[in-house]
Design a protein around this motif. Structure first.
Motif, PDB file in Angstrom:
ATOM      1  N   GLY A   1     -49.598  29.498 -13.692  1.00  0.00           N
ATOM      2  CA  GLY A   1     -50.161  28.331 -13.033  1.00  0.00           C
ATOM      3  C   GLY A   1     -49.063  27.544 -12.352  1.00  0.00           C
ATOM      4  O   GLY A   1     -47.987  27.346 -12.924  1.00  0.00           O
ATOM      5  N   VAL A   2     -49.302  27.125 -11.136  1.00  0.00           N
ATOM      6  CA  VAL A   2     -48.266  26.447 -10.349  1.00  0.00           C
ATOM      7  C   VAL A   2     -48.293  24.952 -10.646  1.00  0.00           C
ATOM      8  O   VAL A   2     -49.355  24.334 -10.708  1.00  0.00           O
ATOM      9  CB  VAL A   2     -48.477  26.707  -8.851  1.00  0.00           C
ATOM     10  CG1 VAL A   2     -47.488  25.912  -8.021  1.00  0.00           C
ATOM     11  CG2 VAL A   2     -48.352  28.187  -8.547  1.00  0.00           C
ATOM     12  N   PHE A   3     -47.099  24.372 -10.811  1.00  0.00           N
ATOM     13  CA  PHE A   3     -46.962  22.952 -11.117  1.00  0.00           C
ATOM     14  C   PHE A   3     -46.176  22.253 -10.002  1.00  0.00           C
ATOM     15  O   PHE A   3     -45.269  22.838  -9.404  1.00  0.00           O
ATOM     16  CB  PHE A   3     -46.217  22.749 -12.446  1.00  0.00           C
ATOM     17  CG  PHE A   3     -46.908  23.363 -13.624  1.00  0.00           C
ATOM     18  CD1 PHE A   3     -47.869  22.663 -14.340  1.00  0.00           C
ATOM     19  CD2 PHE A   3     -46.595  24.658 -14.026  1.00  0.00           C
ATOM     20  CE1 PHE A   3     -48.502  23.234 -15.433  1.00  0.00           C
ATOM     21  CE2 PHE A   3     -47.221  25.237 -15.115  1.00  0.00           C
ATOM     22  CZ  PHE A   3     -48.182  24.524 -15.822  1.00  0.00           C
ATOM     23  N   THR A   4     -46.531  21.009  -9.791  1.00  0.00           N
ATOM     24  CA  THR A   4     -45.758  20.162  -8.879  1.00  0.00           C
ATOM     25  C   THR A   4     -45.189  19.010  -9.688  1.00  0.00           C
ATOM     26  O   THR A   4     -45.920  18.086 -10.059  1.00  0.00           O
ATOM     27  CB  THR A   4     -46.627  19.616  -7.739  1.00  0.00           C
ATOM     28  OG1 THR A   4     -47.234  20.688  -7.036  1.00  0.00           O
ATOM     29  CG2 THR A   4     -45.780  18.790  -6.771  1.00  0.00           C
ATOM     30  N   PRO A   5     -43.903  19.047  -9.997  1.00  0.00           N
ATOM     31  CA  PRO A   5     -43.329  18.011 -10.869  1.00  0.00           C
ATOM     32  C   PRO A   5     -43.192  16.678 -10.151  1.00  0.00           C
ATOM     33  O   PRO A   5     -43.002  16.613  -8.934  1.00  0.00           O
ATOM     34  CB  PRO A   5     -41.964  18.584 -11.234  1.00  0.00           C
ATOM     35  CG  PRO A   5     -41.618  19.497 -10.108  1.00  0.00           C
ATOM     36  CD  PRO A   5     -42.913  20.068  -9.618  1.00  0.00           C
ATOM     37  N   GLN A   6     -43.283  15.610 -10.926  1.00  0.00           N
ATOM     38  CA  GLN A   6     -42.975  14.261 -10.459  1.00  0.00           C
ATOM     39  C   GLN A   6     -41.898  13.692 -11.385  1.00  0.00           C
ATOM     40  O   GLN A   6     -41.872  13.990 -12.577  1.00  0.00           O
ATOM     41  CB  GLN A   6     -44.211  13.357 -10.521  1.00  0.00           C
ATOM     42  CG  GLN A   6     -45.384  13.846  -9.702  1.00  0.00           C
ATOM     43  CD  GLN A   6     -46.604  12.976  -9.938  1.00  0.00           C
ATOM     44  OE1 GLN A   6     -46.564  11.764  -9.730  1.00  0.00           O
ATOM     45  NE2 GLN A   6     -47.688  13.587 -10.384  1.00  0.00           N
ATOM     46  N   PHE A   7     -41.045  12.866 -10.840  1.00  0.00           N
ATOM     47  CA  PHE A   7     -39.915  12.358 -11.606  1.00  0.00           C
ATOM     48  C   PHE A   7     -39.921  10.836 -11.595  1.00  0.00           C
ATOM     49  O   PHE A   7     -40.406  10.194 -10.664  1.00  0.00           O
ATOM     50  CB  PHE A   7     -38.599  12.880 -11.006  1.00  0.00           C
ATOM     51  CG  PHE A   7     -38.476  14.376 -11.060  1.00  0.00           C
ATOM     52  CD1 PHE A   7     -37.864  15.004 -12.128  1.00  0.00           C
ATOM     53  CD2 PHE A   7     -38.994  15.163 -10.039  1.00  0.00           C
ATOM     54  CE1 PHE A   7     -37.761  16.387 -12.184  1.00  0.00           C
ATOM     55  CE2 PHE A   7     -38.903  16.543 -10.082  1.00  0.00           C
ATOM     56  CZ  PHE A   7     -38.289  17.161 -11.161  1.00  0.00           C
ATOM     57  N   ARG A   8     -39.359  10.276 -12.676  1.00  0.00           N
ATOM     58  CA  ARG A   8     -39.186   8.833 -12.757  1.00  0.00           C
ATOM     59  C   ARG A   8     -38.035   8.530 -13.707  1.00  0.00           C
ATOM     60  O   ARG A   8     -37.556   9.412 -14.429  1.00  0.00           O
ATOM     61  CB  ARG A   8     -40.457   8.157 -13.259  1.00  0.00           C
ATOM     62  CG  ARG A   8     -40.722   8.354 -14.749  1.00  0.00           C
ATOM     63  CD  ARG A   8     -41.973   7.620 -15.213  1.00  0.00           C
ATOM     64  NE  ARG A   8     -42.114   7.668 -16.672  1.00  0.00           N
ATOM     65  CZ  ARG A   8     -43.160   7.199 -17.350  1.00  0.00           C
ATOM     66  NH1 ARG A   8     -44.186   6.669 -16.675  1.00  0.00           N
ATOM     67  NH2 ARG A   8     -43.210   7.259 -18.669  1.00  0.00           N
ATOM     68  N   VAL A   9     -37.555   7.282 -13.675  1.00  0.00           N
ATOM     69  CA  VAL A   9     -36.624   6.796 -14.682  1.00  0.00           C
ATOM     70  C   VAL A   9     -37.453   6.018 -15.692  1.00  0.00           C
ATOM     71  O   VAL A   9     -38.119   5.037 -15.351  1.00  0.00           O
ATOM     72  CB  VAL A   9     -35.531   5.911 -14.061  1.00  0.00           C
ATOM     73  CG1 VAL A   9     -34.634   5.332 -15.140  1.00  0.00           C
ATOM     74  CG2 VAL A   9     -34.696   6.719 -13.076  1.00  0.00           C
TER      75      VAL A   9
END
Length: 754
Positions: A132-140
């Motif tokens: 399954g393909v994922f699209t990561p999101q990032f934060r502090v």
């Protein structure tokens, strides 16, 4: 399918009066915030995945002069791709990429690991990974630790070090992309990533051309573009042969010096010039001009001092306050009168022509009165004049002249207007009104000095090679005048070295503004300066009252100085592929030293310049193109990169406007936009082109297409056109596209410069 890759003062003002005033408000801080960087990072990661999966298309790829690329996507985003070797300030930002197997990887603090999901599985970036393909999101996160999520609600910690002490470590520009390579014939693009082994290969779709271009091609009634394609040596159609390939006699200056060890480099050069009847150095030189010298003055690798204090002489007639205390108070140019010759070195990294001491001014109160070291010029200028008897529109090629039989095919002439009729002055300034400080245009009149080559004479009708760029209305005092000039003058493959001050301040003194001016060209046609560098100079070069001159492949480095390269009262000068990156104090109220400030005035125009093209020039962040008043017109700023600092144009208040009609700015990439020299905003918060009631800073409505980079809004009532603000356009170079349209293909010399 091709990809169109693109690399994206005389008569000065009193010190401190060149547009450095504002209303007291301050410009906002452009430093990106933490949230700005995170938003950009998440968008870049999502675009990376979408491009790799073929779900987002690449429309254009544009190479800026600073080596970076702008990749425009069909979702409206533009990726910034730094040069591969460029060190990107990471500020502890994770570098995210895709590995060879199609999984997400992340580098943080020099450690690269695969990203995993909450259950410890590798996170797939591409469908080819079989998961399954994922699209990561990032934060502090709350503890100042990086976190990743694949659903926006569940967050997983990355690394163990607290990051981003915002007070001590402000945010900075960031890109996960490390470089591009393009196959123009195949229409493909390969984007390298800074992390991971994956390279993204994609097709470049291209996009429709801009409306401004389409109207130019169609000849629409509302077209606002002039044809700039005739600029440069031989009208841009061919490149001048290398100096050694011209068939001229080669004179080796070093060998001559070795044979005459008692001579300095300057003395040796002057004697060689005298032998060729190109210079007058004493009263016995009855003949001191040679329009067909047929010689290459060759300076092999080495250093040649062509000016020091021993070359100065005592002026007896009047006391000169520039007296140096050593019996010398007057500097003199090496004035060369002639054509068909080349000054050539072994390369800008091997041959160095030096000014060891400043050229002293004729008047210390006149900032620009120091002579240039080498002045190549025709001593005469304009001769007999003949009345223009018929009207001619912009873009046409023919004029009717009383006495046309006095001219001949092939010669160069000047289409000339000096007329101070109030009605003409009023027309010339439309849509604005004359202001009382503009005394030059009201007393000297509207001034057009446009040089043309005659290709046909039929009765009283003369046809030019080049289009007319200012409409001719025969009711005014239009003349066609004889013009004195030299042809085929070249300077190539060397570096000029001066000693410009390391704390430059505009108009502080003659030492700042004009002490080190290596070279100027006056009244030459079909001539060139190429593969020439300038180091620590006050002004690099001026091309004066000339036509179809090309200056290209030039670097200006060292200490910041006054000016770069200008077309001064010349026609169709091409200034291209110039890198102006001098270092020095910012031109602020409290100046601080900064790298890449650039010359105070970048490449540009002054006097009645017409049809100049400033092409793919990169200048510093604290500068702007020059437009130095006294009626320049029809200038193309094409695909240039650098600061867009208002009021860096220059010019005395009495000689304003800075630029008259048909300034065209095409695909300009701004690295730093200041709305005034001291960083203040005008009252409306927009970049204005005509400041009523302020004696400086006045430019007639320009054409602006594809302005991008550091964002700015223009006062719409003050522009002819502002199309695609914030996004580059196709064609990416107006000059190149117009030249290709006229010739049927892009000439080899221009392709080589790209």
């Amino acid at each position: 399918m091709a990809i169109g890759m693109v690399c994206a003062c005389t008569d000065e003002n009193p010190a401190g009066e060149e547009g450095n005033e504002g209303n007291g408000s301050t410009e906002g801080d452009n430093t990106p915030t933490v949230s700005d960087v995170i938003v950009q990072m998440n968008r870049d990661v999502a675009d990376m995945q979408q491009i790799a999966e073929g779900k987002v298309k690449v429309l254009t790829c544009m190479k800026e002069s600073n080596g970076r690329y702008l990749v425009e996507l069909d979702n409206g985003h533009v990726l910034t791709v730094y040069a591969e070797e460029e060190q990107v300030k990471k500020n502890s930002v994770p570098l995210v990429g895709i590995d060879a197997d199609g999984y997400w990887v992340c580098e943080l603090d020099g450690k690269t690991e695969n990203l995993t999901t909450a259950d410890g599985q590798l996170a797939a970036a591409l469908s080819s990974a079989g998961k399954g393909v994922f699209t990561p999101q990032f934060r502090v996160g709350g503890k100042n630790l990086w976190e990743v999520s694949y659903n926006g609600s569940q967050w997983i910690q990355i690394g163990t070090r607290q990051v981003w002490d915002v007070e001590k470590e402000p945010a900075a520009a960031f890109s996960p992309f490390a470089g591009c390579s393009a196959d123009e014939d195949a229409g493909t693009l390969t984007i390298s990533l800074r992390c991971g082994e994956k390279k993204i290969n994609t097709q470049v779709q291209g996009k429709g051309t801009t409306d401004a271009w389409n109207k130019f091609v169609a000849g629409s009634a509302d077209n606002v573009l002039l044809d700039f394609s005739y600029a440069g040596y031989k009208h841009g159609e061919v490149e001048a042969p290398d100096g050694f390939a011209l068939g001229y006699k080669t004179i080796n200056v070093k060998e001559y010096m070795d044979a005459h060890p008692d001579l300095t480099a300057r003395e040796a050069f002057l004697k060689l010039l005298k032998e060729k009847k190109l210079v007058r150095i004493d009263d016995e030189s009855k003949s001191y001009s040679n329009d067909n010298a047929g010689v290459v003055f060759y300076f092999p690798a080495g250093e040649y001092v062509l000016h020091n204090e021993e070359d100065n002489t005592l002026r007896q007639d009047v006391e000169n306050p520039a007296y140096d205390g050593k019996g010398n108070n007057t500097s003199s140019s090496i004035i060369i009168y002639g054509g068909n010759f080349v000054i050539k070195g072994d390369g800008p990294d091997k041959t160095f022509i030096k000014m060891d001491t400043p050229n002293l001014p004729t008047d210390t109160e006149v900032m620009y009165s120091s002579p240039v070291m080498i002045n190549i010029k025709h001593n005469a200028w304009l001769g007999a004049e003949y009345e223009v008897t018929g009207n001619a529109g912009k873009g046409t090629f023919k004029v009717k002249v009383a006495g046309a039989s006095n001219f001949k095919v092939g010669e160069w002439v000047c289409l000339y207007l000096h007329d101070n009729s109030p009605e003409l002055v009023k027309q010339e300034l439309l849509p604005y009104a004359w202001e009382s400080t503009m005394t030059n245009i009201s007393t000297e009149g509207v001034q057009v000095e446009d040089y043309h080559q005659i290709v046909n004479i039929s009765g009283d009708e003369i046809t030019f090679k080049e289009p007319i760029m200012h409409e001719v209305d025969a009711q005014w005092n239009w003349k066609l005048r004889k013009y004195s000039y030299y042809e085929n003058v070249g300077v190539e493959d060397l570096t000029f070295v001066g000693h410009a001050v390391d704390d430059f301040q505009h108009h502080r003194s003659w030492i700042d503004d004009g002490a080190y001016k290596p070279i100027a060209f006056m009244r030459v046609v079909n001539s060139w300066m190429r593969r020439v560098n300038f180091e620590n100079v006050s002004e690099a070069a001026s091309i004066i009252s000339s036509a179809n001159f090309s200056a290209y492949k030039i670097n200006i480095t060292g200490n910041r100085g006054h000016a770069a390269i200008r077309s001064q009262g010349s026609s169709r000068v091409f200034i291209g592929a110039v890198r102006d990156c001098t270092d020095g104090p910012l031109a602020d109220e409290y100046p601080t030293f900064q790298s890449n400030t650039g010359q105070y005035h970048a490449c540009g125009v002054s006097k009645p310049s017409m049809g100049a093209v400033i092409w793919k020039v990169t200048w510093g962040d604290d500068a702007c193109f020059e437009s130095h008043a006294t009626q320049p017109r029809a200038t193309l700023i094409d695909n240039c990169t650098g600061g867009f600092v208002q009021s860096r144009q220059g010019g005395d208040a009495n000689q304003v406007p800075n630029h008259l009609n048909d300034l065209t700015i095409w695909n300009m990439f701004s690295t730093n936009t200041k709305l005034n020299g001291n960083g203040t905003l005008p009252a409306n918060g927009e970049f204005d082109w005509w400041r009523t009631g302020w004696k400086y800073w006045k430019i007639l409505p320009p054409v602006i297409v594809g302005f991008h980079g550091d964002p700015v809004k223009f006062v719409q009532e003050q522009v002819k056109l502002d199309e695609s603000n914030g996004m580059p356009v196709e064609p990416q170079s107006l000059y190149e596209a117009q030249l290709e349209r006229r010739l049927g293909s892009v000439p080899a010399w221009l392709k080589a410069l790209k």
